[in-house]
Design an enzyme around this catalytic site. Structure first.
Site, PDB file in Angstrom:
ATOM      1  CE  LYS A  93      11.484  -6.050 -23.027  1.00 24.39           C
ATOM      2  NZ  LYS A  93      12.918  -6.433 -23.604  1.00 24.39           N
ATOM      3  NE  ARG A 148       6.584   0.086 -23.110  1.00 30.10           N
ATOM      4  CZ  ARG A 148       7.312  -1.055 -23.909  1.00 30.10           C
ATOM      5  NH1 ARG A 148       8.362  -1.730 -23.464  1.00 30.10           N
ATOM      6  NH2 ARG A 148       6.863  -1.140 -25.221  1.00 30.10           N
ATOM      7  CE  LYS A 166      17.038  -4.294 -25.316  1.00 30.76           C
ATOM      8  NZ  LYS A 166      16.681  -4.543 -24.098  1.00 30.76           N
ATOM      9  CB  THR A 174       5.787  -6.856 -33.854  1.00 32.89           C
ATOM     10  OG1 THR A 174       6.827  -6.468 -34.957  1.00 32.89           O
ATOM     11  CG2 THR A 174       4.278  -6.669 -34.289  1.00 32.89           C
ATOM     12  CG  HIS A 175       4.194  -5.724 -28.142  1.00 34.38           C
ATOM     13  ND1 HIS A 175       4.048  -4.685 -27.296  1.00 34.38           N
ATOM     14  CD2 HIS A 175       5.543  -5.695 -28.055  1.00 34.38           C
ATOM     15  CE1 HIS A 175       5.019  -4.014 -26.687  1.00 34.38           C
ATOM     16  NE2 HIS A 175       6.042  -4.847 -27.194  1.00 34.38           N
TER      17      HIS A 175
HETATM   18  N1  LIG Z   1      15.094   4.108 -29.118  1.00 31.16           N
HETATM   19  C1  LIG Z   1      14.613   3.199 -28.905  1.00 31.16           C
HETATM   20  N2  LIG Z   1      14.774   1.960 -29.606  1.00 31.16           N
HETATM   21  C2  LIG Z   1      14.261   0.931 -29.371  1.00 31.16           C
HETATM   22  N3  LIG Z   1      13.428   0.460 -28.429  1.00 31.16           N
HETATM   23  C3  LIG Z   1      13.252   1.619 -27.368  1.00 31.16           C
HETATM   24  C4  LIG Z   1      13.645   2.835 -27.689  1.00 31.16           C
HETATM   25  N4  LIG Z   1      13.356   3.632 -26.604  1.00 31.16           N
HETATM   26  C5  LIG Z   1      12.632   2.768 -25.853  1.00 31.16           C
HETATM   27  N5  LIG Z   1      12.455   1.821 -26.639  1.00 31.16           N
HETATM   28  C6  LIG Z   1      11.634   0.548 -25.673  1.00 31.16           C
HETATM   29  O1  LIG Z   1      12.691  -0.115 -24.880  1.00 31.16           O
HETATM   30  C7  LIG Z   1      12.067  -1.466 -24.620  1.00 31.16           C
HETATM   31  C8  LIG Z   1      12.860  -2.386 -24.045  1.00 31.16           C
HETATM   32  O2  LIG Z   1      13.040  -1.836 -22.736  1.00 31.16           O
HETATM   33  P1  LIG Z   1      14.596  -2.367 -22.012  1.00 31.16           P
HETATM   34  O3  LIG Z   1      15.610  -1.935 -22.681  1.00 31.16           O
HETATM   35  O4  LIG Z   1      14.349  -1.806 -20.605  1.00 31.16           O
HETATM   36  O5  LIG Z   1      14.525  -3.968 -21.892  1.00 31.16           O
HETATM   37  S1  LIG Z   1      15.188  -4.781 -20.758  1.00 31.16           S
HETATM   38  O6  LIG Z   1      14.582  -4.869 -19.649  1.00 31.16           O
HETATM   39  O7  LIG Z   1      16.446  -4.559 -20.688  1.00 31.16           O
HETATM   40  O8  LIG Z   1      15.259  -6.081 -21.684  1.00 31.16           O
HETATM   41  C9  LIG Z   1      11.376  -1.754 -25.780  1.00 31.16           C
HETATM   42  O9  LIG Z   1      10.248  -2.432 -25.809  1.00 31.16           O
HETATM   43  P2  LIG Z   1       9.365  -3.161 -27.004  1.00 31.16           P
HETATM   44  O10 LIG Z   1       9.144  -2.426 -27.881  1.00 31.16           O
HETATM   45  O11 LIG Z   1       8.243  -3.893 -26.207  1.00 31.16           O
HETATM   46  O12 LIG Z   1      10.626  -4.233 -27.515  1.00 31.16           O
HETATM   47  C10 LIG Z   1      11.040  -0.424 -26.408  1.00 31.16           C
HETATM   48  O13 LIG Z   1       9.813  -0.234 -26.822  1.00 31.16           O
END
Ligand SMILES: Nc1ncnc2c1ncn2[C@@H]1O[C@H](COP(=O)(O)OS(=O)(=O)O)[C@@H](OP(=O)(O)O)[C@H]1O
Length: 481
Positions: A159, A319, A444, A447-448
Site C-alpha cells: 500500500k 508511506r 488504487k 476512499t478510506h
Molecule cells: N498515481 C497513482 N494512482 C493511484 N494510486 C496511487 C498513485 N500513486 C500512489 N498511489 C497510491 O498507491 C496506493 C496503493 O499502493 P500499492 O500499489 O503499493 O498497493 S499494493 O500493495 O500493491 O496493494 C494507493 O493507496 P490507496 O489510496 O489507499 O488506495 C494510492 O494512494
C-alpha cells in the site's frame, strides 16, 4: 591414377543400367544425409523453449553455475541455494502453486486480523498486475532477447504506491517488468528458479495438463481497454501447437477449458486460474524488474535475494505508516465488509490503549525493524527509498531519483504525467505500449473510511519513535510526524 579410376567408374556407370540406378540411389542418399544435417543445425538454433529444453542438462549447467557462485562466496555449500537448486530440477508440469489462495479459504475459523497480509490478490483482480502489453508471443517467435532474473526489485511496502511506481517505470525503454507480483522470495520460493524466470500454471484449480491447443492470458483491465487477449508464452504449450495460436484463446474456467470464452467469462475468471508468464524477455542493457511488496516484511527474503545475487538493487516505496495501515484495512474491508472496525482491530485492549502490534496492518509500518533485517545482507547504498507521498505530488521527481539509482538515462520526466482530477492522482499520458492515457485501476486510490481522530493520534504517537529511527537509518526525513 585416381583421376583415371574415377573416370572409369563414371564410364562403367553410364554403360550399365543397374549401376546407373545404384549411382542415382547413392546421390539421393547423399542428398538425404545433407538435408538431415541441415535440419539438425537449424533445430540447434531454435529457441530452447520450443525444443522443450527443460532438459536436465541445461538446468544442471545453469544451477551448477549459480551454486558454484554461492559456494565461492561463502566457502561452503549454501543451504538456501541448495534448496533452490534441488527444486529447480522438478518438471514443468508439477508447477502448481497456492499463489493466490486467500487465507480465509485455508482457515475457515472466521476473521483473522492478519488475513490481510496474505490476501494479496488485489493487483491481479484489478488487472493492474496483468500481462505485459506487448504480446509475449511476438518476442517469443522473433526470439529477441532472453529471460533474465531481475536485477532490481521493488520489495515494498504494501500500500505504499508500489504499483504506481512499477507502471511508471515500465515507460522507460530500458526497463522490462513483470506485471504480476511473482511472490517468489516469500510464497513461491520452493518452485525454483525455472518457475521464477519462466512461467507457470498458478492457482489452485488450474489443471496440471495443458489445454488441447493454445493457452490464454487475460485480465479485466486489458479487456476494458479493448485489447485482444494476449497469449502467454509457455514453452511446452507452444510445443503442442508450434504453428501458432488461435484467436480463440481457451480459458480454464469452472473446471474445464473453454475454447471460445465469452467476454463475461473472461471478466469473471480469476487471474489465479490463468496461465501466467513471469519474466519478460530483455535485450542487452535492459533491466528486468518485478515488484512484490510483501518481501519487505518477509524474514527470509533478504537472505534469499542475496543468495541469488548480492548485486540486486532494492527499492522500497514508503508511506506514512498510519495512512498505510488505514489503506491496508480499506483493502480488506472492500473484500470482507463484515470485518470489525479499524479502531477495534488497532488495540489489544482499547481501555488500556495497548496497540496490537501483531496485526499486520500495524506491524508492516514499523519500517525500522524490517529494514534492520535487510541491512544484515545489503548495504544501505543498494536500497532506494521512494516517498509514497511524493510519488503522488511529484511523480517525475521521484522517478528521476529511481532512474539515477538504476543507472538509467532520465527518460521519464514530467512530460509523461498529467493530474487526473476525477481519479485524484497523477496518471500517465501514454502507458507503455499504448498511445492512450492510463490511470491505475479502481483498487488504487480507494476512499478510506473515517477513523476516530483519537485512534489516529494514538497511532501517530506509537509510530513516532520508529519513524525517527527510520529517518536516522535512511538519512532522510519523510515528514510523517
Ligand atoms: N498515481 C497513482 N494512482 C493511484 N494510486 C496511487 C498513485 N500513486 C500512489 N498511489 C497510491 O498507491 C496506493 C496503493 O499502493 P500499492 O500499489 O503499493 O498497493 S499494493 O500493495 O500493491 O496493494 C494507493 O493507496 P490507496 O489510496 O489507499 O488506495 C494510492 O494512494
Amino acid at each position: 591414377m585416381e583421376y583415371s579410376l574415377f573416370c572409369h567408374h563414371l564410364y562403367a556407370l553410364s554403360v550399365s543400367p543397374v549401376k546407373k540406378k545404384l549411382g542415382l540411389l547413392f546421390i539421393m542418399l547423399l542428398l538425404w544425409v545433407y538435408m538431415l544435417y541441415s535440419c539438425v543445425g537449424f533445430c540447434a538454433t531454435m529457441p530452447r523453449s520450443l525444443l522443450g529444453d527443460n532438459s536436465n542438462n541445461n538446468r544442471a549447467r545453469e544451477t551448477e553455475f549459480v551454486g558454484k557462485y554461492a559456494e565461492a562466496e561463502s566457502g561452503r555449500p549454501d543451504p538456501v541455494m541448495s534448496k533452490l537448486l534441488s527444486r529447480a530440477q522438478s518438471s514443468w508440469t508439477d508447477i502448481e502453486s497456492d499463489y493466490d489462495e486467500p487465507t480465509f479459504r485455508r482457515a475457515p475459523r472466521g476473521f483473522s486480523k492478519n488475513d490481510v497480509e496474505v490476501d494479496r490478490a488485489d493487483d491481479w483482480e484489478d488487472g493492474q498486475g496483468g500481462e505485459p502489453r506487448v504480446s509475449p508471443l511476438s518476442s517469443f517467435s522473433s526470439g529477441s532477447g532472453s529471460k533474465k532474473l531481475p536485477q532490481a526489485i521493488i520489495i515494498g511496502v504494501k500500500k505504499g504506491g508500489t504499483r504506481a511506481l512499477l507502471e511508471f517505470l515500465r515507460v522507460h525503454p530500458d526497463i522490462r517488468a513483470v506485471g504480476a507480483e511473482p511472490h517468489f522470495f516469500d510464497r513461491n520460493y520452493d518452485n525454483g528458479l525455472d518457475w521464477y524466470r519462466g512461467g507457470a500454471f498458478v492457482g489452485l484449480s488450474a489443471p496440471k495438463k495443458p489445454p488441447p491447443t493454445g493457452h490464454i492470458g487475460h485480465d479485466r483491465e486489458e479487456e476494458s481497454r479493448g485489447l485482444p487477449c494476449p497469449p502467454l508464452e509457455l514453452a511446452w504449450l507452444y510445443q503442442l501447437k508450434p504453428q501458432g495460436y488461435s484467436a480463440q484463446l481457451p480459458v480454464w474456467f469452472s473446471n474445464r477449458w473453454l475454447m471460445s470464452p465469452t467476454s463475461s467469462v473472461l471478466s469473471s475468471v480469476r487471474s489465479s486460474e490463468l496461465i501466467r508468464d513471469l519474466m519478460p524477455k530483455t535485450l542487452e542493457g535492459q533491466i528486468t524488474m518485478e515488484k512484490t511488496p510483501s518481501y519487505f516484511v518477509t524474514r527470509e527474503a533478504p537472505a534469499r535475494i542475496y543468495a541469488l545475487s548480492r548485486d540486486t538493487k532494492l527499492i522500497v516505496v514508503v508511506r506514512d505508516p498510519v495512512t498505510r495501515a488505514i489503506s491496508d484495512y480499506t483493502q480488506t474491508l472492500s473484500k470482507k465488509p463484515d470485518i470489525p472496525t479499524f479502531e477495534s482491530l488497532t488495540f489489544k485492549n482499547r481501555t488500556t490503549g495497548l496497540i496490537d502490534t501483531s496485526w499486520s496492518a500495524i506491524q508492516i509500518g514499523i519500517y525500522a525493524k524490517h529494514l534492520d533485517n535487510w541491512l544484515q545482507y545489503f548495504p544501505m547504498e543498494q536500497i532506494l527509498f521512494v516517498s509514497g507521498e511524493r510519488l503522488i505530488t511529484d511523480p517525475a521527481g521521484e522517478l528521476g531519483r529511481v532512474q539515477d539509482f538504476l543507472g538509467l538515462k532520465r527518460i521519464i520526466t514530467d512530460k509523461h504525467f498529467y493530474f487526473n482530477q476525477t481519479k485524484g492522482f497523477p496518471c500517465l499520458k501514454k502507458a507503455e505500449g499504448s498511445s492512450k492515457p492510463h490511470c491505475l485501476g479502481k483498487t488504487k486510490g480507494r476512499t478510506h473510511p473515517n477513523i476516530d481522530p483519537e485512534v489516529v493520534q494514538r497511532l501517530r504517537d506509537f509510530y513516532r519513535p520508529f519513524n525517527m529511527k527510520f529517518y536516522q537509518m535512511t538519512g532522510h526525513n519523510f515528514g510523517w510526524d
